[in-house]
Design a protein around this motif. Sequence first.
Motif, PDB file in Angstrom:
ATOM      1  N   LEU A 163     -33.472  83.733 -70.716  1.00  0.00           N
ATOM      2  CA  LEU A 163     -32.656  83.830 -69.518  1.00  0.00           C
ATOM      3  C   LEU A 163     -33.302  84.689 -68.449  1.00  0.00           C
ATOM      4  N   ALA A 164     -33.967  85.763 -68.849  1.00  0.00           N
ATOM      5  CA  ALA A 164     -34.657  86.602 -67.864  1.00  0.00           C
ATOM      6  C   ALA A 164     -35.697  85.787 -67.107  1.00  0.00           C
ATOM      7  N   ASP A 165     -36.427  84.945 -67.814  1.00  0.00           N
ATOM      8  CA  ASP A 165     -37.409  84.077 -67.150  1.00  0.00           C
ATOM      9  C   ASP A 165     -36.714  83.137 -66.169  1.00  0.00           C
TER      10      ASP A 165
ATOM     11  N   TRP B 162     -33.160  85.864 -58.857  1.00  0.00           N
ATOM     12  CA  TRP B 162     -31.860  86.508 -58.959  1.00  0.00           C
ATOM     13  C   TRP B 162     -31.941  87.788 -59.787  1.00  0.00           C
ATOM     14  N   HIS B 163     -31.030  88.699 -59.469  1.00  0.00           N
ATOM     15  CA  HIS B 163     -30.923  89.949 -60.214  1.00  0.00           C
ATOM     16  C   HIS B 163     -30.565  89.686 -61.669  1.00  0.00           C
ATOM     17  N   TRP B 164     -31.126  90.481 -62.562  1.00  0.00           N
ATOM     18  CA  TRP B 164     -30.654  90.549 -63.943  1.00  0.00           C
ATOM     19  C   TRP B 164     -30.958  91.941 -64.479  1.00  0.00           C
ATOM     20  N   TRP B 165     -30.223  92.317 -65.515  1.00  0.00           N
ATOM     21  CA  TRP B 165     -30.418  93.633 -66.130  1.00  0.00           C
ATOM     22  C   TRP B 165     -29.887  93.585 -67.553  1.00  0.00           C
ATOM     23  N   PRO B 166     -30.502  94.327 -68.489  1.00  0.00           N
ATOM     24  CA  PRO B 166     -29.923  94.396 -69.837  1.00  0.00           C
ATOM     25  C   PRO B 166     -28.477  94.882 -69.775  1.00  0.00           C
ATOM     26  N   VAL B 167     -27.609  94.214 -70.483  1.00  0.00           N
ATOM     27  CA  VAL B 167     -26.190  94.520 -70.369  1.00  0.00           C
ATOM     28  C   VAL B 167     -25.871  95.856 -71.025  1.00  0.00           C
ATOM     29  N   GLU B 168     -25.006  96.621 -70.354  1.00  0.00           N
ATOM     30  CA  GLU B 168     -24.470  97.814 -70.989  1.00  0.00           C
ATOM     31  C   GLU B 168     -23.451  97.384 -72.039  1.00  0.00           C
TER      32      GLU B 168
ATOM     33  N   ALA C  19     -17.533  78.749 -67.510  1.00  0.00           N
ATOM     34  CA  ALA C  19     -18.554  78.966 -68.536  1.00  0.00           C
ATOM     35  C   ALA C  19     -19.520  77.793 -68.583  1.00  0.00           C
ATOM     36  N   GLY C  20     -20.652  78.046 -69.163  1.00  0.00           N
ATOM     37  CA  GLY C  20     -21.634  76.999 -69.392  1.00  0.00           C
ATOM     38  C   GLY C  20     -22.328  77.204 -70.721  1.00  0.00           C
ATOM     39  N   GLU C  21     -22.733  76.114 -71.315  1.00  0.00           N
ATOM     40  CA  GLU C  21     -23.450  76.145 -72.582  1.00  0.00           C
ATOM     41  C   GLU C  21     -24.688  75.279 -72.430  1.00  0.00           C
ATOM     42  N   MET C  22     -25.835  75.811 -72.813  1.00  0.00           N
ATOM     43  CA  MET C  22     -27.084  75.064 -72.662  1.00  0.00           C
ATOM     44  C   MET C  22     -27.867  75.103 -73.967  1.00  0.00           C
ATOM     45  N   PHE C  23     -28.693  74.100 -74.150  1.00  0.00           N
ATOM     46  CA  PHE C  23     -29.528  74.008 -75.342  1.00  0.00           C
ATOM     47  C   PHE C  23     -30.975  73.819 -74.902  1.00  0.00           C
ATOM     48  N   VAL C  24     -31.874  74.587 -75.511  1.00  0.00           N
ATOM     49  CA  VAL C  24     -33.291  74.554 -75.156  1.00  0.00           C
ATOM     50  C   VAL C  24     -34.102  74.161 -76.385  1.00  0.00           C
ATOM     51  N   ASP C  25     -35.291  73.630 -76.141  1.00  0.00           N
ATOM     52  CA  ASP C  25     -36.114  73.152 -77.257  1.00  0.00           C
ATOM     53  C   ASP C  25     -36.591  74.285 -78.148  1.00  0.00           C
ATOM     54  N   GLN C  26     -36.941  75.400 -77.548  1.00  0.00           N
ATOM     55  CA  GLN C  26     -37.446  76.534 -78.328  1.00  0.00           C
ATOM     56  C   GLN C  26     -36.306  77.197 -79.088  1.00  0.00           C
ATOM     57  N   PRO C  27     -36.440  77.472 -80.385  1.00  0.00           N
ATOM     58  CA  PRO C  27     -35.387  78.207 -81.096  1.00  0.00           C
ATOM     59  C   PRO C  27     -35.185  79.590 -80.488  1.00  0.00           C
TER      60      PRO C  27
ATOM     61  N   ILE D  23     -24.236  78.212 -62.502  1.00  0.00           N
ATOM     62  CA  ILE D  23     -24.564  78.101 -63.925  1.00  0.00           C
ATOM     63  C   ILE D  23     -25.479  76.903 -64.149  1.00  0.00           C
ATOM     64  N   GLU D  24     -25.226  75.835 -63.465  1.00  0.00           N
ATOM     65  CA  GLU D  24     -26.107  74.669 -63.556  1.00  0.00           C
ATOM     66  C   GLU D  24     -27.521  75.025 -63.109  1.00  0.00           C
ATOM     67  N   ASP D  25     -27.649  75.838 -62.063  1.00  0.00           N
ATOM     68  CA  ASP D  25     -28.970  76.297 -61.618  1.00  0.00           C
ATOM     69  C   ASP D  25     -29.685  77.046 -62.742  1.00  0.00           C
ATOM     70  N   VAL D  26     -28.941  77.911 -63.438  1.00  0.00           N
ATOM     71  CA  VAL D  26     -29.551  78.686 -64.521  1.00  0.00           C
ATOM     72  C   VAL D  26     -30.016  77.762 -65.639  1.00  0.00           C
ATOM     73  N   ALA D  27     -29.172  76.805 -66.004  1.00  0.00           N
ATOM     74  CA  ALA D  27     -29.534  75.881 -67.084  1.00  0.00           C
ATOM     75  C   ALA D  27     -30.818  75.130 -66.757  1.00  0.00           C
ATOM     76  N   LYS D  28     -30.933  74.667 -65.536  1.00  0.00           N
ATOM     77  CA  LYS D  28     -32.135  73.939 -65.143  1.00  0.00           C
ATOM     78  C   LYS D  28     -33.342  74.862 -65.121  1.00  0.00           C
ATOM     79  N   ALA D  29     -33.168  76.080 -64.613  1.00  0.00           N
ATOM     80  CA  ALA D  29     -34.290  77.026 -64.565  1.00  0.00           C
ATOM     81  C   ALA D  29     -34.719  77.443 -65.962  1.00  0.00           C
ATOM     82  N   ALA D  30     -33.799  77.413 -66.920  1.00  0.00           N
ATOM     83  CA  ALA D  30     -34.130  77.767 -68.304  1.00  0.00           C
ATOM     84  C   ALA D  30     -34.759  76.611 -69.061  1.00  0.00           C
ATOM     85  N   GLY D  31     -34.851  75.444 -68.416  1.00  0.00           N
ATOM     86  CA  GLY D  31     -35.457  74.285 -69.074  1.00  0.00           C
ATOM     87  C   GLY D  31     -34.579  73.665 -70.128  1.00  0.00           C
ATOM     88  N   ALA D  32     -33.257  73.723 -69.944  1.00  0.00           N
ATOM     89  CA  ALA D  32     -32.345  73.170 -70.940  1.00  0.00           C
ATOM     90  C   ALA D  32     -32.491  71.654 -71.023  1.00  0.00           C
ATOM     91  N   PHE D  33     -32.529  71.123 -72.242  1.00  0.00           N
ATOM     92  CA  PHE D  33     -32.567  69.676 -72.402  1.00  0.00           C
ATOM     93  C   PHE D  33     -31.155  69.090 -72.356  1.00  0.00           C
TER      94      PHE D  33
END
Length: 546
Positions: A169-171, A178-184, A305-313, A436-446
């Motif tokens: 997700l950071a990638d 976009w901003h991101w940070w490890p969650v407290e 909410a969104g749920e995505m699946f990626v090829d890499q485990p 959320i759709e933008d994130v899924a696409k940027a993460a390479g979700a299949f």
Amino acid sequence: MTAQRTCDVLIIGAGATGSLAALVLSQAGLDVVCLEQGSWVEEKDHPHLRSDWTWQRKTNWNPDVTKRRHPDDYPVKSNSSQILMWNGVGGSTNVYGAVWPRYRPSDFRKGTEHGLQPDWPLAYEDLAPFYEQADRLVGVSGLNGDRAMPGREPSPTGPLPPSKVSKRLADAFDRLGWHWWPVEAGVISSDYDGRPACNGCGTCNGCPRGSMSKYSMSIWPKALEAGTELRINARVLKIEKGSDGRATGALYIDRNTGHSHFQKARIVVVAANGVGTPRLLLASDNLANQSDQVGRNLLHHTLVAGEMFVDQPVDGHTGYVASLISREFAETDTSRGFVNGFNFNCVTSSPSAGETAAGWFTNSKAPWGADHHAWFERHFGHGIGIFAIGDDLPNPNNRVTLDPFLTDSDGVPAPVTHYEPGENDKRMMTYMLDRIEDVAKAAGAFEYHLHDYRDAEGVYRTPAWHMIGTARMGADPETSVVNKWHQSWDVPNLFIMDGSVLATGGVVNPTPTISALALRAAGYIRDNFAQLSTTTRAAELNRGDL
């Protein structure tokens, strides 16, 4: 009915805020009694080591009280939302996720910003020291230096180890700029205060080890050692008021014996959550409600909410419940078509094979038949979930009322919640889903699925579990229930310390803010107890005349 000694402070509810108030006031030497209608949740009671963990989470350990039917619960009728609560020592911290971000400074001044929400009667800077105190007591993990937030002290324990989910997700956020940070998190990353560090066993929602801060393990032992008298299985029926307008104490049932008792008190603190508190006040002859604001302005947060699946485990079934937070869209930008903002809570995937196959975050399910095993092999351990949580606008018609017929087993009317997102909230939700759709696409979700929580008839059935705003604080007794110290405008020795006092919802999980507010209010009672415990002086202190 038996009457008992007059204690200094009576606290109703042994959840997060009740425990913190008990700790502060008992450590000051005050005589504190706390009544809790539930009991202790022991380590062995949790379902984490059981083979039917998934089934338990859907039934006996469902965080939604409308589905759980536990003996310690009371019935709640809801038209559209889950009601996350747990009646017992530690309250909802027995089942929460312990995501631990703070409100932003702008969250306290929405009335000034756009006028569709009230300003708080205090500022972020007033609460900041108590955020720090709560972090130390609870044991919080996090990484200092997030420039999207005001400066703060380092978290008591460092950030939780990065997971494959968080790296993926950071990638994706980096690609989007976009901003991101490890969650407290209210989860300790190293041994702390006698509790073991998180072992990353999976999406928990409650923790039998105490690594995720259960207040029954992190706060209550200290409060009991300081002298608090905690009475479990004590269901409060009514708060009584005397002829002088002050609360005199509470009538309750000992659920072990069936006998009724009256606990007299000089000061009464209600800490029964954003549904339980208005329910009790309304059932107590409409107590503290000259403003007609008790139960109104129920906030749940705007949620999609969104749920995505990626090829890499990504092994999303392991690790802590959340990984990253993004505040990229936390502030108002009216060019988006709405006021207020939202953040992303980026979480892991389903913690179990059964939930993956049956649908976890969305309604995506494994097919039956020949393709089932191939689908499961490609999806299990490859999933990532994202919540987008927004600041919903208050609506006086979103509220908690009492059912005219349904009661609990002791005859107290059941609460009824009504909630419907407004037009501003719906526009925000549409925008959130697109992001959320933008994130899924940027993460390479299949594959990805979006969820706005509307049913087949188009009615929103939000799972936004947070219950806040129903006895809100303010500077005007005509439009609020308590003042900036949580003191009732109408009943000067009655204080409310839970999520019901929040004037706005912010874009984050509320427990850190609720905890900080409870510490601040409890300190005020401690420092002003002599004045607050007398009839005229308490009223003068309420008006600011002292």
